[in-house]
Write a protein that holds these residues in place. Structure first.
Motif, PDB file in Angstrom:
ATOM      1  N   UNK A  69       0.815  -1.217   0.000  1.00 39.47           N
ATOM      2  CA  UNK A  69       0.000   0.000   0.000  1.00 39.47           C
ATOM      3  C   UNK A  69       0.850   1.269   0.000  1.00 39.47           C
ATOM      4  N   UNK A  70       2.114   1.130  -0.327  1.00 41.78           N
ATOM      5  CA  UNK A  70       3.008   2.281  -0.372  1.00 41.78           C
ATOM      6  C   UNK A  70       3.088   2.810  -1.801  1.00 41.78           C
ATOM      7  N   UNK A  71       3.089   4.134  -1.937  1.00 44.90           N
ATOM      8  CA  UNK A  71       3.155   4.746  -3.267  1.00 44.90           C
ATOM      9  C   UNK A  71       4.277   5.775  -3.307  1.00 44.90           C
ATOM     10  N   UNK A  72       4.782   5.999  -4.519  1.00 45.72           N
ATOM     11  CA  UNK A  72       5.898   6.920  -4.731  1.00 45.72           C
ATOM     12  C   UNK A  72       5.561   7.856  -5.894  1.00 45.72           C
TER      13      UNK A  72
ATOM     14  N   UNK B 248      -6.693   8.163  -1.050  1.00 46.37           N
ATOM     15  CA  UNK B 248      -6.149   8.922   0.073  1.00 46.37           C
ATOM     16  C   UNK B 248      -4.689   8.519   0.280  1.00 46.37           C
ATOM     17  N   UNK B 249      -3.803   9.498   0.307  1.00 50.71           N
ATOM     18  CA  UNK B 249      -2.380   9.223   0.497  1.00 50.71           C
ATOM     19  C   UNK B 249      -1.922   9.890   1.793  1.00 50.71           C
ATOM     20  N   UNK B 250      -1.482   9.075   2.741  1.00 52.94           N
ATOM     21  CA  UNK B 250      -1.083   9.543   4.065  1.00 52.94           C
ATOM     22  C   UNK B 250       0.438   9.491   4.214  1.00 52.94           C
TER      23      UNK B 250
ATOM     24  N   UNK C 189      -0.506   6.598   8.526  1.00 51.79           N
ATOM     25  CA  UNK C 189      -0.955   5.274   8.089  1.00 51.79           C
ATOM     26  C   UNK C 189      -0.766   4.240   9.195  1.00 51.79           C
ATOM     27  N   UNK C 190       0.337   4.349   9.925  1.00 54.18           N
ATOM     28  CA  UNK C 190       0.672   3.373  10.961  1.00 54.18           C
ATOM     29  C   UNK C 190      -0.294   3.422  12.131  1.00 54.18           C
ATOM     30  N   UNK C 191      -0.987   4.560  12.289  1.00 56.07           N
ATOM     31  CA  UNK C 191      -1.925   4.711  13.411  1.00 56.07           C
ATOM     32  C   UNK C 191      -3.322   4.175  13.101  1.00 56.07           C
TER      33      UNK C 191
ATOM     34  N   UNK D  15      -8.598   2.043  -0.925  1.00 58.96           N
ATOM     35  CA  UNK D  15      -7.860   3.088  -1.630  1.00 58.96           C
ATOM     36  C   UNK D  15      -7.185   4.074  -0.680  1.00 58.96           C
ATOM     37  N   UNK D  16      -6.664   3.538   0.424  1.00 55.02           N
ATOM     38  CA  UNK D  16      -5.867   4.337   1.362  1.00 55.02           C
ATOM     39  C   UNK D  16      -4.414   3.870   1.255  1.00 55.02           C
TER      40      UNK D  16
END
Length: 265
Positions: free
Chosen positions: A156-159, A177-179, A184-186, A193-194
């Motif tokens: 779920x990681x994006x660059x 949604x990009x955190x 994200x860890x919380x 789509x997060x």
């Protein structure tokens, strides 16, 4: 002598009338021929325009079939092209600058930032709606990356990248949604789509470099939320279960955990 002059005048008059009639016929013939030539020229030009329009239409259909939207947009730059700041699709409104979840072939999901909305109109005023996106790469999109680094990257990681494309509006799934990593860890229960991001991937390089990412565990690798961890109650550092040789079942039974580094001290 008088009779000869009269005869000559009659002959001259007859010749003059003949010349005038000839000129009239010649002018009428020339006018008809000229008009006919102009009509043929006009028809020829119209035929050429029709052929050019048909050829362009065939090329447009070919590009649509190949999904070569970048070249298609180049054709329409000199034709009818309109840009918009927002669009409505399937009841949802999307605006330039928002992040999108995008449907790919084989059910794969992609993520991109909406940077342009456009509508192309061909010679028959047929609409071809397209959007331009700047891609975020996901784990499977990263090429020639060492396995050691890939192991620390989440699904779920994006660059963010410099890579842009034109795509069909029908490929939009919804808003993404990009955190940050910490945000994200919380999250305990993730919605669809997060995603999270802690680096860009510009010109095939991580920014910041992989070596500068925050580290954790005894192995001192960047944390991957897809993996299972256990918290050391002494140093407050998260450790991979694999690195401390624990199963998930064993970790769930432990009430107080001390990692090897703290246990030695």
């Amino acid at each position: 002598m008088f009779i000869k002059i009269c005869i000559d005048m009659v002959i001259f008059k007859l010749h003059s009338n003949a010349i005038i009639q000839y000129k009239k016929k010649f002018l009428l013939y020339y006018s008809t021929m000229s008009q006919s030539f102009e009509n043929r020229l006009s028809q020829s030009q119209a035929t050429q325009d029709d052929l050019a329009r048909d050829a362009c239409s065939v090329k447009i259909q070919s590009l649509l079939k190949q999904k070569d939207y970048r070249q298609l947009v180049q054709i329409f730059e000199n034709k009818k092209l309109k840009e918009y700041s927002k669009l409505k699709y399937n009841g949802d409104i999307y605006k330039v600058g928002q992040n999108l979840a995008i449907k790919g072939e084989g059910g794969q999901e992609y993520v991109g930032k909406l940077i342009k909305i456009m509508n192309l109109l061909d010679d028959f005023d047929k609409c071809i709606p397209l959007v331009k996106v700047r891609w975020y790469y996901r784990k499977n999109d990263l090429k020639n990356i060492p396995k050691e680094q890939l192991d620390s990257i989440s699904q779920n990681e994006v660059f963010k990248t410099e890579h842009t494309d034109f795509i069909e509006i029908e490929t939009i799934i919804g808003l993404a949604t990009i955190l940050t990593f910490d945000e994200y860890d919380q999250i305990e229960n993730l919605n669809d789509y997060v995603y999270f991001s802690r680096a860009n991937f510009m010109h095939k390089r991580f920014e910041p470099p992989f070596q500068q990412w925050p580290r954790t565990c005894l192995c001192q690798k960047p944390p991957n939320p897809d993996l299972k961890y256990i918290l050391c109650d002494t140093c407050k550092q998260w450790c991979h279960l694999k690195c401390v040789k624990l199963t998930e079942e064993q970790a769930n039974r432990i009430r107080y955990f001390i990692c090897r580094n703290c246990d030695k001290s």
